[in-house]
Scaffold this active site. Structure first.
Site, PDB file in Angstrom:
ATOM      1  N   ALA A  38       0.863  -1.174   0.000  1.00 25.81           N
ATOM      2  CA  ALA A  38       0.000   0.000   0.000  1.00 25.81           C
ATOM      3  C   ALA A  38       0.905   1.230   0.000  1.00 25.81           C
ATOM      4  CB  ALA A  38      -0.914  -0.018   1.215  1.00 25.81           C
ATOM      5  N   GLU A  55      -0.745  -9.427  -0.511  1.00 26.90           N
ATOM      6  CA  GLU A  55      -2.167  -9.650  -0.237  1.00 26.90           C
ATOM      7  C   GLU A  55      -2.969  -9.698  -1.539  1.00 26.90           C
ATOM      8  OE1 GLU A  55      -1.944  -6.319   2.537  1.00 26.90           O
ATOM      9  OE2 GLU A  55      -2.641  -7.613   4.150  1.00 26.90           O
ATOM     10  N   GLY A  74       0.569  -5.036   0.837  1.00 25.38           N
ATOM     11  CA  GLY A  74      -0.635  -5.095   0.006  1.00 25.38           C
ATOM     12  C   GLY A  74      -0.416  -5.824  -1.315  1.00 25.38           C
ATOM     13  N   GLU A 102       4.538  -4.899   7.325  1.00 25.30           N
ATOM     14  CA  GLU A 102       3.704  -3.920   8.040  1.00 25.30           C
ATOM     15  C   GLU A 102       4.145  -3.642   9.466  1.00 25.30           C
ATOM     16  OE1 GLU A 102       2.510  -6.245   6.042  1.00 25.30           O
ATOM     17  OE2 GLU A 102       0.903  -5.427   4.804  1.00 25.30           O
TER      18      GLU A 102
END
Ligand code: HXC
Length: 263
Positions: free
Chosen positions: A69, A117, A114, A137
């Site tokens: 992200a 993911e 992300g 993260e």
């Protein structure tokens, strides 16, 4: 070749294969909210596009699939904004899982946060040997928020998921393959050939059957075994109401290739 251009995505369709490329190479294809929204828009079209038989998701350039992200966007977010971003991603990634088409992540480089993911929301992952995987993260003071605590755990088990998430360390494509987080590993220059080979094998089969197989596997995974196998029986029985079943079996008995119509 059909092409559609978005601000942060490229989309092409060739030979039944749709390719969705996350296209922000300057920030290693990091997912900001605009990009996630565009992925949602693109998927809504792809879902009902009969020319897309298999969907490939990849990253632009040689360095990254998706490096996570967008940290420059997240740095100043409060909890409410963070929840909205997570939900935007969950909606997009859930849509990937619910697509009728088989999806293949072509992991061409960094596949972090992300990005990992996103890859784990696809049906199949093919990685370049140079790709690196991780959930960094906790090093940023947050937990994975686009499904990482759940889909990675379902793929590799709790122990490995906790090791990857709690250490935040990167693992190689080979290591990812060894733990079942990646299905195939090839040299970067052979990545798209390998992905196309898999896509073409899939496209030779009965389209209704392939679609239903994905559906039964995914729906069944969340059910208790008795309910799941009974659901399989129902779906299996339904395939006997298709022309593809008649054609597939007749073709075998006549020693010829089946000509499936997807009906
Ligand atoms: C924003 C990013 C980025 C990211 C890289 N960039 N990753 N920008 N968000 N996730 C930008 C860099 O700032 C830099 O911009 C450019 O891309 C090139 O990256 P470099 O760091 O210079 O490259 P390199 O030194 O080769 O290192 C590559 C890397 C590193 C190891 C992948 O970039 C990295 O650690 N990135 C962050 C990975 C990460 O922590 N991802 C998880 C995010 S959290 P400039 O302008 O300097 O050229 C997440 C949570 C999801 O995904 C759920 C939340 C709800």
């Amino acid at each position: 070749l059909i092409m559609k251009e978005y601000q942060n995505l490229l989309f092409t369709v060739e030979d039944g294969i749709g390719t969705l490329t996350i296209n922000r190479p300057k920030s290693l294809n990091a997912l900001n909210s605009d990009t996630l929204a565009e992925i949602g828009e693109a998927l809504a079209e792809i879902k009902t596009d009969p020319t897309v038989k298999v969907l490939v998701i990849t990253g632009s350039g040689q360095k990254a699939f998706v490096a996570g992200a967008d940290i420059s966007q997240m740095v100043s977010m409060n909890s409410i904004e963070a929840a909205a971003l997570s939900e935007l991603a969950h909606n997009a990634f859930r849509t990937i899982e619910s697509l009728p088409q088989i999806t293949i992540a072509a992991v061409n480089g960094y596949c972090l946060g992300g990005g990992f993911e996103l890859a784990n929301s696809c049906d199949i992952r093919v990685a370049a040997t140079s790709a690196k995987f991780g959930q960094p993260e906790v090093g940023l003071g947050i937990v994975p928020g686009f499904g990482g605590t759940q889909r990675l755990t379902r793929l590799v088990g709790r122990g490995k998921a906790k090791e990857i998430i709690a250490t935040g360390s990167q693992i190689t494509a080979k290591e990812a393959h060894a733990i079942g987080a990646v299905e195939e590993v090839v040299e970067l220059d052979q990545l798209m050939d390998k992905v196309n080979e898999i896509a073409h094998k899939i496209m030779k089969n009965g389209p209704v059957a392939v679609r239903m197989a994905k559906y039964v596997i995914d729906q069944g995974a969340d059910l208790e075994l008795n309910t799941a196998i009974s659901f399989e029986t129902q779906m299996w029985a339904q395939t006997f109401a298709t022309k593809d079943q008649t054609e597939g079996m007749q073709a075998f008995l006549e020693k010829r290739h089946a000509k499936f119509t997807g009906e």
